[in-house]
Write a protein that holds these residues in place. Structure first.
Motif, PDB file in Angstrom:
ATOM      1  N   LEU A   4       0.835  -1.202   0.000  1.00 51.50           N
ATOM      2  CA  LEU A   4       0.000   0.000   0.000  1.00 51.50           C
ATOM      3  C   LEU A   4       0.867   1.248   0.000  1.00 51.50           C
ATOM      4  CD1 LEU A   4      -2.512  -1.167   2.773  1.00 51.50           C
ATOM      5  CD2 LEU A   4      -2.819  -1.304   0.294  1.00 51.50           C
ATOM      6  N   VAL A   5       0.482   2.236  -0.805  1.00 49.46           N
ATOM      7  CA  VAL A   5       1.197   3.515  -0.870  1.00 49.46           C
ATOM      8  C   VAL A   5       0.180   4.642  -0.844  1.00 49.46           C
ATOM      9  CG1 VAL A   5       2.757   4.982  -2.176  1.00 49.46           C
ATOM     10  CG2 VAL A   5       3.080   2.490  -2.192  1.00 49.46           C
ATOM     11  N   GLU A   6       0.275   5.491   0.189  1.00 43.17           N
ATOM     12  CA  GLU A   6      -0.623   6.631   0.314  1.00 43.17           C
ATOM     13  C   GLU A   6      -0.064   7.869  -0.377  1.00 43.17           C
ATOM     14  OE1 GLU A   6      -0.614   4.535   4.451  1.00 43.17           O
ATOM     15  OE2 GLU A   6       0.833   5.164   2.919  1.00 43.17           O
ATOM     16  N   SER A   7      -0.963   8.749  -0.767  1.00 43.98           N
ATOM     17  CA  SER A   7      -0.580  10.043  -1.323  1.00 43.98           C
ATOM     18  C   SER A   7      -1.715  11.024  -1.073  1.00 43.98           C
ATOM     19  CB  SER A   7      -0.288   9.932  -2.820  1.00 43.98           C
ATOM     20  OG  SER A   7      -1.441   9.507  -3.519  1.00 43.98           O
ATOM     21  N   GLY A   8      -1.402  12.315  -1.247  1.00 46.76           N
ATOM     22  CA  GLY A   8      -2.444  13.327  -1.168  1.00 46.76           C
ATOM     23  C   GLY A   8      -2.459  14.150   0.099  1.00 46.76           C
ATOM     24  N   GLY A   9      -1.571  13.856   1.033  1.00 42.13           N
ATOM     25  CA  GLY A   9      -1.533  14.664   2.236  1.00 42.13           C
ATOM     26  C   GLY A   9      -0.989  16.050   1.966  1.00 42.13           C
ATOM     27  N   GLY A  10      -1.070  16.900   2.977  1.00 41.00           N
ATOM     28  CA  GLY A  10      -0.554  18.251   2.815  1.00 41.00           C
ATOM     29  C   GLY A  10      -1.074  19.165   3.896  1.00 41.00           C
ATOM     30  N   LEU A  11      -0.902  20.467   3.643  1.00 36.65           N
ATOM     31  CA  LEU A  11      -1.318  21.510   4.581  1.00 36.65           C
ATOM     32  C   LEU A  11      -2.586  22.171   4.050  1.00 36.65           C
ATOM     33  CD1 LEU A  11      -0.800  23.410   7.008  1.00 36.65           C
ATOM     34  CD2 LEU A  11       0.626  24.786   5.456  1.00 36.65           C
ATOM     35  N   VAL A  12      -3.569  22.314   4.909  1.00 38.10           N
ATOM     36  CA  VAL A  12      -4.829  22.927   4.510  1.00 38.10           C
ATOM     37  C   VAL A  12      -5.362  23.747   5.682  1.00 38.10           C
ATOM     38  CG1 VAL A  12      -6.231  20.943   5.225  1.00 38.10           C
ATOM     39  CG2 VAL A  12      -7.090  22.490   3.445  1.00 38.10           C
ATOM     40  N   GLN A  13      -6.095  24.791   5.377  1.00 36.57           N
ATOM     41  CA  GLN A  13      -6.691  25.589   6.430  1.00 36.57           C
ATOM     42  C   GLN A  13      -7.953  24.905   6.965  1.00 36.57           C
ATOM     43  OE1 GLN A  13      -7.359  29.525   4.819  1.00 36.57           O
ATOM     44  NE2 GLN A  13      -5.362  30.236   5.572  1.00 36.57           N
ATOM     45  N   ALA A  14      -8.285  25.215   8.194  1.00 36.12           N
ATOM     46  CA  ALA A  14      -9.504  24.675   8.784  1.00 36.12           C
ATOM     47  C   ALA A  14     -10.700  25.020   7.893  1.00 36.12           C
ATOM     48  CB  ALA A  14      -9.706  25.239  10.182  1.00 36.12           C
ATOM     49  N   GLY A  15     -11.570  24.033   7.715  1.00 36.36           N
ATOM     50  CA  GLY A  15     -12.714  24.191   6.843  1.00 36.36           C
ATOM     51  C   GLY A  15     -12.468  23.742   5.417  1.00 36.36           C
ATOM     52  N   GLY A  16     -11.223  23.493   5.092  1.00 38.46           N
ATOM     53  CA  GLY A  16     -10.860  23.071   3.749  1.00 38.46           C
ATOM     54  C   GLY A  16     -11.021  21.576   3.541  1.00 38.46           C
ATOM     55  N   SER A  17     -10.581  21.120   2.374  1.00 37.15           N
ATOM     56  CA  SER A  17     -10.731  19.718   1.986  1.00 37.15           C
ATOM     57  C   SER A  17      -9.419  19.147   1.480  1.00 37.15           C
ATOM     58  CB  SER A  17     -11.786  19.586   0.874  1.00 37.15           C
ATOM     59  OG  SER A  17     -13.050  20.032   1.304  1.00 37.15           O
ATOM     60  N   LEU A  18      -9.271  17.856   1.642  1.00 35.16           N
ATOM     61  CA  LEU A  18      -8.160  17.104   1.073  1.00 35.16           C
ATOM     62  C   LEU A  18      -8.677  15.744   0.650  1.00 35.16           C
ATOM     63  CD1 LEU A  18      -5.025  17.609   3.398  1.00 35.16           C
ATOM     64  CD2 LEU A  18      -5.246  18.302   1.004  1.00 35.16           C
ATOM     65  N   SER A  19      -8.040  15.180  -0.354  1.00 37.22           N
ATOM     66  CA  SER A  19      -8.374  13.825  -0.789  1.00 37.22           C
ATOM     67  C   SER A  19      -7.127  12.969  -0.706  1.00 37.22           C
ATOM     68  CB  SER A  19      -8.905  13.850  -2.223  1.00 37.22           C
ATOM     69  OG  SER A  19      -9.247  12.542  -2.646  1.00 37.22           O
ATOM     70  N   LEU A  20      -7.189  11.921   0.069  1.00 41.87           N
ATOM     71  CA  LEU A  20      -6.085  10.982   0.197  1.00 41.87           C
ATOM     72  C   LEU A  20      -6.352   9.773  -0.685  1.00 41.87           C
ATOM     73  CD1 LEU A  20      -5.538  10.967   4.071  1.00 41.87           C
ATOM     74  CD2 LEU A  20      -4.600  12.526   2.355  1.00 41.87           C
ATOM     75  N   SER A  21      -5.293   9.273  -1.281  1.00 40.46           N
ATOM     76  CA  SER A  21      -5.415   8.103  -2.126  1.00 40.46           C
ATOM     77  C   SER A  21      -4.464   7.015  -1.643  1.00 40.46           C
ATOM     78  CB  SER A  21      -5.097   8.456  -3.576  1.00 40.46           C
ATOM     79  OG  SER A  21      -5.265   7.336  -4.410  1.00 40.46           O
ATOM     80  N   CYS A  22      -4.893   5.792  -1.788  1.00 43.42           N
ATOM     81  CA  CYS A  22      -4.074   4.639  -1.417  1.00 43.42           C
ATOM     82  C   CYS A  22      -4.035   3.703  -2.616  1.00 43.42           C
ATOM     83  CB  CYS A  22      -4.676   3.942  -0.205  1.00 43.42           C
ATOM     84  SG  CYS A  22      -3.862   2.400   0.267  1.00 43.42           S
ATOM     85  N   ALA A  23      -2.838   3.502  -3.137  1.00 41.53           N
ATOM     86  CA  ALA A  23      -2.655   2.607  -4.276  1.00 41.53           C
ATOM     87  C   ALA A  23      -2.157   1.263  -3.775  1.00 41.53           C
ATOM     88  CB  ALA A  23      -1.652   3.206  -5.249  1.00 41.53           C
ATOM     89  N   ALA A  24      -2.813   0.203  -4.227  1.00 41.90           N
ATOM     90  CA  ALA A  24      -2.483  -1.138  -3.771  1.00 41.90           C
ATOM     91  C   ALA A  24      -1.939  -1.981  -4.908  1.00 41.90           C
ATOM     92  CB  ALA A  24      -3.724  -1.802  -3.186  1.00 41.90           C
ATOM     93  N   SER A  25      -1.011  -2.830  -4.581  1.00 38.43           N
ATOM     94  CA  SER A  25      -0.504  -3.786  -5.552  1.00 38.43           C
ATOM     95  C   SER A  25      -1.012  -5.165  -5.182  1.00 38.43           C
ATOM     96  CB  SER A  25       1.021  -3.780  -5.558  1.00 38.43           C
ATOM     97  OG  SER A  25       1.510  -4.200  -4.294  1.00 38.43           O
ATOM     98  N   GLY A  26      -1.178  -5.994  -6.175  1.00 37.57           N
ATOM     99  CA  GLY A  26      -1.670  -7.336  -5.895  1.00 37.57           C
ATOM    100  C   GLY A  26      -2.971  -7.621  -6.616  1.00 37.57           C
ATOM    101  N   ARG A  27      -3.066  -8.841  -7.120  1.00 41.62           N
ATOM    102  CA  ARG A  27      -4.226  -9.183  -7.919  1.00 41.62           C
ATOM    103  C   ARG A  27      -5.480  -9.431  -7.101  1.00 41.62           C
ATOM    104  NH1 ARG A  27      -1.838 -14.123 -11.179  1.00 41.62           N
ATOM    105  NH2 ARG A  27      -0.958 -14.482  -9.112  1.00 41.62           N
ATOM    106  N   THR A  28      -5.318  -9.592  -5.780  1.00 44.59           N
ATOM    107  CA  THR A  28      -6.466  -9.930  -4.949  1.00 44.59           C
ATOM    108  C   THR A  28      -7.005  -8.734  -4.184  1.00 44.59           C
ATOM    109  OG1 THR A  28      -5.003 -10.582  -3.134  1.00 44.59           O
ATOM    110  CG2 THR A  28      -5.717 -12.303  -4.673  1.00 44.59           C
ATOM    111  N   PHE A  29      -6.651  -7.527  -4.616  1.00 42.99           N
ATOM    112  CA  PHE A  29      -7.097  -6.320  -3.911  1.00 42.99           C
ATOM    113  C   PHE A  29      -8.604  -6.302  -3.730  1.00 42.99           C
ATOM    114  CE2 PHE A  29      -7.274  -2.076  -2.426  1.00 42.99           C
ATOM    115  CZ  PHE A  29      -8.313  -1.450  -3.087  1.00 42.99           C
ATOM    116  N   SER A  30      -9.333  -6.751  -4.727  1.00 46.14           N
ATOM    117  CA  SER A  30     -10.798  -6.695  -4.671  1.00 46.14           C
ATOM    118  C   SER A  30     -11.374  -7.521  -3.529  1.00 46.14           C
ATOM    119  CB  SER A  30     -11.404  -7.150  -6.001  1.00 46.14           C
ATOM    120  OG  SER A  30     -11.060  -8.498  -6.249  1.00 46.14           O
ATOM    121  N   LEU A  31     -10.559  -8.419  -2.970  1.00 44.07           N
ATOM    122  CA  LEU A  31     -11.017  -9.252  -1.862  1.00 44.07           C
ATOM    123  C   LEU A  31     -10.587  -8.714  -0.502  1.00 44.07           C
ATOM    124  CD1 LEU A  31     -10.320 -12.804  -3.323  1.00 44.07           C
ATOM    125  CD2 LEU A  31     -12.444 -11.485  -3.388  1.00 44.07           C
TER     126      LEU A  31
END
Length: 124
Positions: A4-31
């Motif tokens: 698993l590898v996360e991305s999308g973090g950062g600095l944001v002001q209160a009230g703001g938004s962020l989207s974090l993503s997690c990329a997975a390797s492996g053929r069985t991720f769906s399970l």
């Protein structure tokens, strides 16, 4: 296990938004059951949200209900955490976690795969 590898973090002001993503390797991720946790300095790792491999109703910590949304795309092997109306207390390192086993969704010990984490800082 799945890598698993996360991305999308950062600095944001209160009230703001962020989207974090997690990329997975492996053929069985769906399970895999997938979750997001966070850990602030000096505090224990805490549950944020989870989604099962069946994509039935997601689970959320009370502190984030109505503001955070977890989703997964099995075709792209990704899990996303959309965070809206962020508060300074959301400042933490956010971790993606996964397991193919039976789990208690809000317990870190239920998950056997973890990413390296991504820092989220919410300024007041």
């Amino acid at each position: 296990q799945v890598q698993l590898v996360e991305s999308g973090g950062g600095l944001v002001q209160a009230g703001g938004s962020l989207s974090l993503s997690c990329a997975a390797s492996g053929r069985t991720f769906s399970l895999f059951n997938m979750g997001w946790f966070r850990q602030a300095p000096g505090k224990e790792r805490e549950f944020v949200a989870a989604v099962s491999w069946r994509r039935v109703s997601p689970y959320y910590a009370d502190a984030v209900k109505g503001r955070f949304t977890i989703s997964r795309d099995n075709a792209k092997n990704t899990v996303t955490l959309q965070m809206n109306s962020l508060k300074p207390e959301a400042t933490a390192v956010y971790y993606c976690a996964g397991t193919s086993g039976v789990i208690v969704v809000n317990q870190p010990g239920s998950y056997d795969s973890w990413g390296q984490g991504t820092q989220v800082t919410v300024s007041s």
